[in-house]
Scaffold this active site. Structure first.
Site, PDB file in Angstrom:
ATOM      1  N   SER B 219      -6.848 -18.458  26.034  1.00 58.28           N
ATOM      2  CA  SER B 219      -7.013 -18.860  24.641  1.00 58.28           C
ATOM      3  C   SER B 219      -8.362 -18.365  24.148  1.00 58.28           C
ATOM      4  O   SER B 219      -9.314 -18.271  24.923  1.00 58.28           O
ATOM      5  CB  SER B 219      -6.956 -20.374  24.500  1.00 58.28           C
ATOM      6  OG  SER B 219      -5.655 -20.830  24.757  1.00 58.28           O
ATOM      7  N   GLU B 267      -0.027 -14.138  36.306  1.00 59.75           N
ATOM      8  CA  GLU B 267      -1.222 -14.178  37.167  1.00 59.75           C
ATOM      9  C   GLU B 267      -1.198 -13.142  38.296  1.00 59.75           C
ATOM     10  O   GLU B 267      -1.568 -13.437  39.437  1.00 59.75           O
ATOM     11  CB  GLU B 267      -1.426 -15.606  37.721  1.00 59.75           C
ATOM     12  CG  GLU B 267      -1.592 -16.635  36.602  1.00 59.75           C
ATOM     13  CD  GLU B 267      -2.125 -17.986  37.062  1.00 59.75           C
ATOM     14  OE1 GLU B 267      -2.644 -18.077  38.185  1.00 59.75           O
ATOM     15  OE2 GLU B 267      -2.029 -18.958  36.275  1.00 59.75           O
ATOM     16  N   LEU B 270       3.672 -10.606  39.709  1.00 63.44           N
ATOM     17  CA  LEU B 270       4.904  -9.837  39.498  1.00 63.44           C
ATOM     18  C   LEU B 270       4.667  -8.355  39.237  1.00 63.44           C
ATOM     19  O   LEU B 270       5.572  -7.538  39.400  1.00 63.44           O
ATOM     20  CB  LEU B 270       5.699 -10.419  38.314  1.00 63.44           C
ATOM     21  CG  LEU B 270       6.166 -11.863  38.451  1.00 63.44           C
ATOM     22  CD1 LEU B 270       6.878 -12.316  37.178  1.00 63.44           C
ATOM     23  CD2 LEU B 270       7.090 -12.031  39.655  1.00 63.44           C
ATOM     24  N   ILE B 272       1.329  -5.325  37.725  1.00 61.30           N
ATOM     25  CA  ILE B 272      -0.008  -5.100  37.185  1.00 61.30           C
ATOM     26  C   ILE B 272       0.149  -4.577  35.759  1.00 61.30           C
ATOM     27  O   ILE B 272       0.693  -3.502  35.540  1.00 61.30           O
ATOM     28  CB  ILE B 272      -0.782  -4.096  38.060  1.00 61.30           C
ATOM     29  CG1 ILE B 272      -0.953  -4.685  39.478  1.00 61.30           C
ATOM     30  CG2 ILE B 272      -2.129  -3.754  37.434  1.00 61.30           C
ATOM     31  CD1 ILE B 272      -1.728  -3.806  40.440  1.00 61.30           C
ATOM     32  N   TYR B 461     -10.749 -30.787  26.487  1.00 63.39           N
ATOM     33  CA  TYR B 461     -11.546 -30.047  27.468  1.00 63.39           C
ATOM     34  C   TYR B 461     -12.612 -31.020  27.962  1.00 63.39           C
ATOM     35  O   TYR B 461     -13.402 -31.528  27.162  1.00 63.39           O
ATOM     36  CB  TYR B 461     -12.165 -28.861  26.732  1.00 63.39           C
ATOM     37  CG  TYR B 461     -12.910 -27.864  27.571  1.00 63.39           C
ATOM     38  CD1 TYR B 461     -12.288 -26.683  27.971  1.00 63.39           C
ATOM     39  CD2 TYR B 461     -14.233 -28.061  27.936  1.00 63.39           C
ATOM     40  CE1 TYR B 461     -12.973 -25.726  28.715  1.00 63.39           C
ATOM     41  CE2 TYR B 461     -14.923 -27.120  28.689  1.00 63.39           C
ATOM     42  CZ  TYR B 461     -14.287 -25.950  29.066  1.00 63.39           C
ATOM     43  OH  TYR B 461     -14.958 -25.008  29.805  1.00 63.39           O
TER      44      TYR B 461
END
Lengths: 545, 545
Positions: B219, B267, B270, B272, B461
């Protein structure tokens, strides 16, 4: 076995057109449509086929019958099988008027709960049957038509009409847990006492379901920002042949790939969506809207692009070319027409509209009707060009079958592509369609509008009407549809912005999508549905089994 | 084999903290941070560890060496291996200051093109090595730390520093094709001459990459609407061990599940990501902003909720509790502070701000600084409460290591959950953290802010600081982190809104996510990466092989 008792509890819809049984279409509306089509195509006579009756339809005997454990909610009755044989594509309607039903489902199941769904899926998996999930039956892409695949010894259509409730409303977070079979009007009726609305209103709204919208990535009321249902999904619950998946209800997350997105747009191939937590809107209190005419479609498109890229997010921003505007009663046929509107449950939106109209004027637009918080914006949206468009848009599904009964061609296709190539791609599509209409049908018309808009490109919607005959209309339709679909794929557009792929658009979807992603979907499919029960032939092929 | 020549072309970053080698942190800043921490924790003395030097670090010899075909872009040099051993989590920094490097990568590869990437992946797959993709190295969740899995005979870190160019800009559609290794500043510098900006500015912006943002669902700048990078992706290009996947560039589509979404948030497990077409923004010309104080955090949260649900979409809407505001120099410690701002490249946004401030006043807020198109909104955003927050936000990464060097605990965690349970969940989290700090560390503080906002819930946060020692800080951190993470999962929140899962948060991700979806991800993984080369241990487990 005798046909089981009727197990559907819903009011019966006409199996051959839009609407409920007993819901009469005034003869004047039918005649008016005949006249408009005649005028558009410059034809003077048509052979208008009579509406079909159930007695006239011949279907094969069911190839399979439900076991005793399933009969309380499954039927092989003729009406149910006939009513679940087709969606609402032009081809479907043409086949219905020809009384041709070569491939009805063998059984229609009306599960009462998830246990019933699992029981049907288990039975199908054990016996080599296919299962097709059915929400509102409004697919125009062959999404709910039974697969024509001899691998399967039978087909069960799973109708979710009993999954029709808003289960829970969270007024603080503005969200509701809703069963997937809930149709548009019932969904809004159930939300209204809570002061909320989903405000997702595709043209099929009356006879399409929440689950169908999610499974096909439907687009609804909002022309910008919340266009696709995707954005309104907070979390899904999905029954698969190997278990139920329930995602956590969250406003947003960064934990791995979004698990809902794997099912949004999966078109019934991976699981049956049974419930969704959906994000809601407050009921609209403030409106500002206007109609703006432009001399040429491309000139106005420049204004529309700037409005879209300005971050103003109009709720309505339908932009019709001169022919489309004329057909919808929103123009005299000489000018393109933009119907733009803002709305809010919270605050006046006049500033938003003012800036949009400033942009329109910069590009030579003429503002025709304008109303804001000081005026009668609600009335304005229901009269004049905006009102005509709105009424036609809502009523047209009720007259779809009229055109199929006339032996002409009438269908639409829709897409999205980036702004950089808009004029070139649009001109080429228009040219190819006009050429093909001339060659295949001896003439016809094509017009277009923007139905949804993004900062990086429009979602244009093309309408085709061409003369044909009851003998040739399906063949002609297939040929024209091929020209349109080939053009989209060759020119870098998508085969569908919001109608979905279904069985009808598979050949072009195969060209649009990277084979690597197809491998991923098939891998997920094998994992969730190892017997390949769910909606085979949609999105990807069944492997040799 | 001797270490190959240095193959990295990039300027060297400090391996032990934020910033480039030679980029000095003024001693006054360090001292000021020492004083602020001392004041916050009520402590008077600290043992401040010296910054580590490369000579002090001992690492094992590389277990594998690249074959001749790869040496032109692969290295086993100590600096490269050390610099790629850790991200920037509190634990990473604490380990660095302890000079502990038990698990460095064996090889660092700097591929020059996709062919180089494929060559490395092939070599890893054939030999049983793992490959970790490295963008900017700013992970705070162990996302780029080499896997500690004896199944693998070696680990290659693939640094994408050479994938650093904006390849193409489409000014009409406002989009650009950008290589994934491009870091924030370079990306904006390359876009600027075209008059555009991506305007995605996470706190890690200077040392995080486009590909990293996409792979972790980062984000950035926008507090509402375009919060996650997800919404800015037009299409991806991804190299996998079994081929390259390129999705069609489209503003939107309804053709099957969105193929980009399968990789957004994956992440590095799967494939690049090598390139993305990204949606851009025009450069900001209009601003309106204000600071608003509230007596209590929950009172102001009600105003923030209503603003978020009103469809106003502020670009900035950071809402700090009294302690957080004080720490950022945006308040005196007695009141919560909302920093709200609108911006546009197209039109004045005063009406948007006015309505927001009306809502704030309705909930008892006091407007402190306000500026709109008639005033000095740009200056306003860079002075007063807004300016202090902005400067601190940008500069804080440069001082992260200072806190690790002091032997205290300092970390943050972030989440999202629906508004209906906000006060109850937040109060419980605050209570559990305070209790745990007392029990584990003898005290400490916890404060929070809203960093991103949705109509159906906030993304809070939380910042934690507690006394500890160089002997105990990693153990204390683990214990506190467990309390926080357990709370999020038990109370129905997400384990991460934008920091990602990595290796650090796997135990809680496993509880958050439905096992059915994990099965789907693993099925995709087997299909794309059959030798399980890519970033093993992140998101899901390697099967027994």
């Amino acid at each position: 076995m005798n046909a089981p008792m009727a197990v559907s509890k819903g009011p019966r819809r006409k199996f051959w057109s839009w609407g409920y049984e007993g819901q009469e279409i005034p003869e004047s509306e039918v005649k008016s449509m005949h006249a408009r089509v005649a005028q558009r195509l410059g034809m003077s006579d048509f052979t208008v086929l009579k509406d079909p009756t159930l007695d006239e339809i011949e279907i094969r005997a069911p190839r399979i019958t439900p076991p005793a454990s399933l009969t309380s909610f499954c039927t092989t009755a003729k009406w149910d099988r006939v009513a679940h044989s087709y969606g609402k594509s032009f081809r479907d309607l043409a086949m219905i008027y020809k009384r041709k039903y070569p491939n009805p489902p063998d059984i229609v199941a009306y599960p009462r709960d998830e246990k019933d769904i699992s029981a049907v899926l288990d039975w199908c998996g054990e016996n080599g049957y296919a299962a097709v999930t059915y929400g509102g039956g409004s697919s125009v892409v062959g999404g709910i038509n039974p697969p024509d695949d001899s691998h399967y010894k039978g087909v069960v259509t799973i109708d979710l009409e009993n999954f029709n409730r808003v289960l829970e409303v969270d007024p603080i977070s503005r969200a509701a847990r809703i069963q997937s079979g809930t149709l548009g009007p019932s969904l809004e009726t159930q939300l209204k006492p809570h002061g909320f609305t989903l405000r997702h209103i595709p043209q099929s709204w009356e006879f399409s379901s929440l689950g169908g919208w999610i499974a096909t990535r439907s687009s609804g009321h909002y022309a910008t920002h919340l266009t696709h249902i995707d954005e309104m999904v907070e979390s899904l619950r999905v029954v698969t042949p190997t278990g139920t998946i329930e995602n956590r209800r969250l406003p947003s997350s960064g934990a791995g790939p979004n698990p809902d997105r794997a099912f949004i747009g999966s078109e019934g191939t991976l699981g049956i969506i049974t419930e969704a937590w959906m994000r809601l809107q407050g009921r609209v209190r403030f409106r500002a809207n206007a109609a703006v005419s432009f001399k040429t479609f491309y000139q106005g498109a420049k204004a529309v692009r700037q409005i879209t890229q300005a971050g103003l997010y109009p709720a309505n921003c339908r932009y019709l070319d001169e022919k489309d505007a004329f057909f919808y009663g929103a123009g005299d046929g000489s000018e393109s027409m933009l119907l733009i509107g803002y709305e809010s449950a919270d605050h006046p939106v006049d500033a938003w509209l003012e800036r949009s109209l400033e942009i329109c004027r910069d590009f030579g637009g003429t503002v025709k009707d304008q109303a804001g918080s000081g005026g009668a914006a609600l009335e304005n949206s229901r009269s004049g060009a905006q009102g005509s468009w709105r009424n036609q848009f809502r009523y047209l599904p009720y007259l779809m079958h009229v055109r199929a009964a006339m032996g002409i061609i009438s269908f639409t296709f829709e897409t999205a592509y980036t702004w950089d190539k808009f004029e070139a791609v649009d001109a080429e599509i228009m040219r190819r369609i006009a050429d093909a209409e001339k060659k295949i049908c001896g003439g016809g018309i094509v017009c277009r509008r923007f139905s949804f808009l993004y900062a990086d490109g429009p979602a244009p919607y093309y309408s085709i009407m061409a003369p044909s005959s009851h003998e040739k209309n399906i063949e002609h339709y297939a040929a024209l549809n091929k020209v349109a679909s080939d053009a989209l794929i060759e020119l870098g557009a998508t085969i569908t912005h919001h109608h979905a792929v279904g069985r009808s658009f598979r050949p072009w979807y195969d060209k649009e999508i990277d084979p690597g992603f197809v491998r991923m979907m098939k891998a997920s499919k094998r994992e969730l549905d190892p017997n390949w029960v769910l909606n085979p032939g949609v999105l990807f092929d069944r492997p040799a089994m």
